[in-house]
Write an enzyme that holds these catalytic residues in place. Structure first.
Site, PDB file in Angstrom:
ATOM      1  N   TYR A 215       4.927  -4.676  -4.115  1.00  0.00           N
ATOM      2  CA  TYR A 215       4.364  -3.461  -3.621  1.00  0.00           C
ATOM      3  C   TYR A 215       4.960  -3.000  -2.180  1.00  0.00           C
ATOM      4  CZ  TYR A 215       2.996   1.073  -2.835  1.00  0.00           C
ATOM      5  OH  TYR A 215       2.747   2.600  -1.998  1.00  0.00           O
TER       6      TYR A 215
ATOM      7  N   LYS B 201       7.722  -2.670   0.253  1.00  0.00           N
ATOM      8  CA  LYS B 201       7.380  -1.368   1.699  1.00  0.00           C
ATOM      9  C   LYS B 201       7.637  -1.694   3.025  1.00  0.00           C
ATOM     10  CE  LYS B 201       6.752   1.754  -0.941  1.00  0.00           C
ATOM     11  NZ  LYS B 201       7.155   3.055  -0.790  1.00  0.00           N
TER      12      LYS B 201
ATOM     13  N   SER C 282       4.308   2.825   2.674  1.00  0.00           N
ATOM     14  CA  SER C 282       2.781   2.543   2.672  1.00  0.00           C
ATOM     15  C   SER C 282       1.660   1.978   3.991  1.00  0.00           C
ATOM     16  CB  SER C 282       2.957   2.142   1.342  1.00  0.00           C
ATOM     17  OG  SER C 282       1.001   1.416   1.532  1.00  0.00           O
TER      18      SER C 282
END
Ligand SMILES: NC(=O)c1ccc[n+]([C@@H]2O[C@H](COP(=O)([O-])OP(=O)(O)OC[C@H]3O[C@@H](n4cnc5c(N)ncnc54)[C@H](OP(=O)(O)O)[C@@H]3O)[C@@H](O)[C@H]2O)c1
Length: 326
Positions: free
Chosen positions: A208, A212, A182
């Site tokens: 997150y 990533k 991401s």
């Protein structure tokens, strides 16, 4: 051999400006403009009869990736955590491509023992796997641990994919591995001191983005480790795409960016292209919209070689793969 970067100096500069502006590069404006100069599509039938595996393909980008690979003739294996959602995904894939070969597998990538077992089973039935796309993703609303005791984003984005990749290592010889990461990774440095996010106030968006970032660091490490088997590794980010994950986990963001979000096919484009292109791909690199991208922007600093090796040791020791040489 390195895939040449597409476009003249002018288009390269324009592409860079779009990337830095975020809104121009990450939204549907990105592919609308960049497709004028990006590399050619894979040839029709490029994957005829070849087996590919896409994790987390019951919806969103994973389903769009599976559809793109099926359209190129691949035998598509898709995973997810729920048999009913997988059946609906199979029906969607077959309605898009009636002669597609689709195999569904209930497999939770955050379950490391289950993932190792799944890899053993698949490898025994599919001795040659052309591509593995690590797409499954999650943004936990609160700190959650798996039954094996790992923080969920870490297990889903890093530990499980590592177990799956090494479990399928022999089947993947000569093939491709794609990590769907991401743009959020740009906001985080590699955290080797607390990879399980046990300290400080837990935030799902931070967990997150941290994991990533770990995927970005993992790609060249896998490339190094798997180069002897001629496995080509790539990480990519999809931009901002309209998927259940975005509308459910980031409703405010989805509302503001709504009309500009890419559709899932546009978000999945580079993952499909990396898995299928006949162009040589320089292993270990980071891609977006069919172009190699920088892995860091200031002020987030580049991890040191020592931090990278500590991270690699953590991942290998935690998962037990690859087995240490004695
Ligand atoms: N959409 C975007 O704008 C965007 C931007 C940047 C990066 N990404 C990345 O793109 C990937 C896909 O995102 P998305 O937006 O399509 O998300 P999504 O709509 O939430 O879909 C996530 C998929 O992952 C599966 N999944 C979740 N946890 C799993 C697990 N433990 N094991 C197996 N499958 C699991 C889900 O299937 P089940 O629930 O059926 O198991 C679902 O099919 C993610 O890695 C995400 O980080 C997306």
């Amino acid at each position: 051999m390195v895939t040449s970067q597409p476009g003249s100096g002018v288009t390269a500069a324009l592409d860079w400006v779009m990337d830095k502006s975020l809104v121009l590069g990450y939204t549907k404006v990105g592919p609308a403009l960049r497709r004028r100069w990006w590399p050619a599509d894979p040839a029709p039938g490029a994957l005829a009869g070849r087996h590919v595996l896409v994790t987390g393909a019951t919806g969103g980008l994973g389903l769009a990736t599976a559809a793109g690979l099926a359209r190129l003739g691949a035998v598509v294996h898709v995973t997810g955590r729920d048999a009913g959602r997988l059946e609906r995904a199979r029906a969607t894939l077959l309605s898009d491509q009636p002669d597609a070969s689709v195999e569904t597998h209930v497999s939770d990538v955050s379950d490391l023992a289950g993932t190792a077992e799944f890899a053993r089973d698949l490898a025994s039935r599919v001795p040659r796997l052309h591509a593995l796309v690590h797409n499954a993703g999650v943004m936990p609303p609160k700190r959650t641990t798996t039954d094996e005791g790992h923080e969920l984003a870490l297990a889903t984005h890093v530990l499980g994919p590592h177990v799956l990749t090494f479990g399928l290592r022999e089947s993947l010889a000569g093939g491709r591995v794609v990590l769907v990461t991401s743009g959020g990774a740009y906001a985080q440095r590699l955290d080797v001191d607390d990879p399980e996010f046990t300290q400080g106030t837990y935030s799902g968006t931070a967990a997150y983005a941290r994991t990533k970032r770990m995927q970005l660091v993992l790609a060249p490490l896998w490339a190094r480790e798997l180069g002897g088997d001629a496995v080509t590794v790539a990480s990519m980010h999809p931009g901002w795409a309209d998927t259940p994950g975005v509308t459910e986990s980031l409703p405010g963001f989805a509302k503001v960016t709504g009309p500009l979000l890419r559709d899932a096919e546009q978000g999945a484009d580079t993952a499909v292209w990396l898995a299928a292109t006949g162009d040589p791909i320089d292993s270990g690199r980071f891609w977006h919209d069919r172009r190699q991208r920088a892995t860091h922007y200031a002020p987030v600093r580049v991890e040191t070689p020592g931090e990278v090796e500590r991270f690699w040791a953590f991942v290998c020791e935690t998962t037990g793969v690859p087995a240490p040489v004695r």
